[in-house]
Design an enzyme around this catalytic site. Structure first.
Site, mmCIF file in Angstrom:
data_model
loop_
_atom_site.group_PDB
_atom_site.id
_atom_site.type_symbol
_atom_site.label_atom_id
_atom_site.label_comp_id
_atom_site.label_asym_id
_atom_site.label_seq_id
_atom_site.Cartn_x
_atom_site.Cartn_y
_atom_site.Cartn_z
ATOM 1 N N CYS A 8 -8.917 -3.837 -4.481
ATOM 2 C CA CYS A 8 -8.455 -2.447 -4.545
ATOM 3 C C CYS A 8 -8.377 -2.072 -6.021
ATOM 4 O O CYS A 8 -8.980 -2.735 -6.863
ATOM 5 C CB CYS A 8 -7.131 -2.256 -3.799
ATOM 6 S SG CYS A 8 -5.700 -3.059 -4.547
ATOM 7 N N ASP A 40 -4.300 4.350 0.189
ATOM 8 C CA ASP A 40 -3.487 3.750 -0.863
ATOM 9 C C ASP A 40 -2.043 4.215 -0.701
ATOM 10 O O ASP A 40 -1.750 5.398 -0.865
ATOM 11 C CB ASP A 40 -4.024 4.158 -2.230
ATOM 12 C CG ASP A 40 -3.363 3.417 -3.379
ATOM 13 O OD1 ASP A 40 -2.323 2.753 -3.159
ATOM 14 O OD2 ASP A 40 -3.889 3.513 -4.499
ATOM 15 N N ARG A 62 -2.721 -2.858 -1.657
ATOM 16 C CA ARG A 62 -3.630 -3.080 -0.536
ATOM 17 C C ARG A 62 -4.308 -4.437 -0.557
ATOM 18 O O ARG A 62 -4.340 -5.138 0.463
ATOM 19 C CB ARG A 62 -4.687 -1.972 -0.483
ATOM 20 C CG ARG A 62 -4.105 -0.615 -0.174
ATOM 21 C CD ARG A 62 -5.137 0.476 -0.300
ATOM 22 N NE ARG A 62 -5.514 0.630 -1.704
ATOM 23 C CZ ARG A 62 -6.494 1.404 -2.135
ATOM 24 N NH1 ARG A 62 -7.224 2.086 -1.266
ATOM 25 N NH2 ARG A 62 -6.762 1.507 -3.416
#
Length: 157
Positions: A11, A126, A17
């Site tokens: 990410c 996100d 994440r």
């Protein structure tokens, strides 16, 4: 290339994440009895050396996994030679990975949710700038993605 499947989740900062995806993948692989190398990284450098976001740690802990010892790192070109699968959590990071990938590198590059039936092409949202509840949604998405990828690597799909 490694002698067993090796998966790198990527990410932006490697504090939300991707460490959650790493944790979910480790849990799913263990459940399936699949021997994998699993790691995570970020395309950005801002959080290198830092632990995952406290909200990410909390959602992992609620699901029986301690990620407090994970530390953020930045993805490097050599990762495409050491991992069989480099898995982005969103389209921007996928584009960054494709630009970074060395010519001739054997790693398969994909989005995590490409491995979930009916969700190909979708990004994992996100949760960083949102409320803590967003991390529960992220956990559900990365768990579904990990389950699908483990099934594929196990030859079930």
């Amino acid at each position: 290339m490694p002698d067993r499947p090796a998966v790198l989740f990527v990410c932006l900062g490697n504090i939300c994440r991707s460490p959650l995806a790493e944790a979910a993948m480790r849990a799913e692989a263990l459940r399936a009895g699949l021997d994998l190398l699993v790691d995570s990284a970020g395309t950005g450098h801002w959080h290198v050396g830092k632990a995952p976001d406290r909200r990410a740690q909390a959602v992992a802990a609620r699901n029986g996994i301690d990620i407090s010892g994970y530390r953020a790192r930045q993805v490097v070109r050599e990762d495409f030679l050491h991992f069989t699968h480099v898995v982005a959590l969103d389209h921007d990071n996928l584009a960054r990975l494709l630009a970074l990938r060395p010519a001739g590198a054997g790693a398969e590059v994909s989005l995590l949710l490409d491995h979930v039936p009916g969700r190909a092409g979708e990004a994992v949202a996100d949760p960083y700038y949102g409320e803590a509840a967003g991390f529960d949604t992220t956990w559900a998405d990365v768990t579904a993605g990990a389950r699908g990828l483990v099934a594929r690597l196990s030859g079930v799909l």
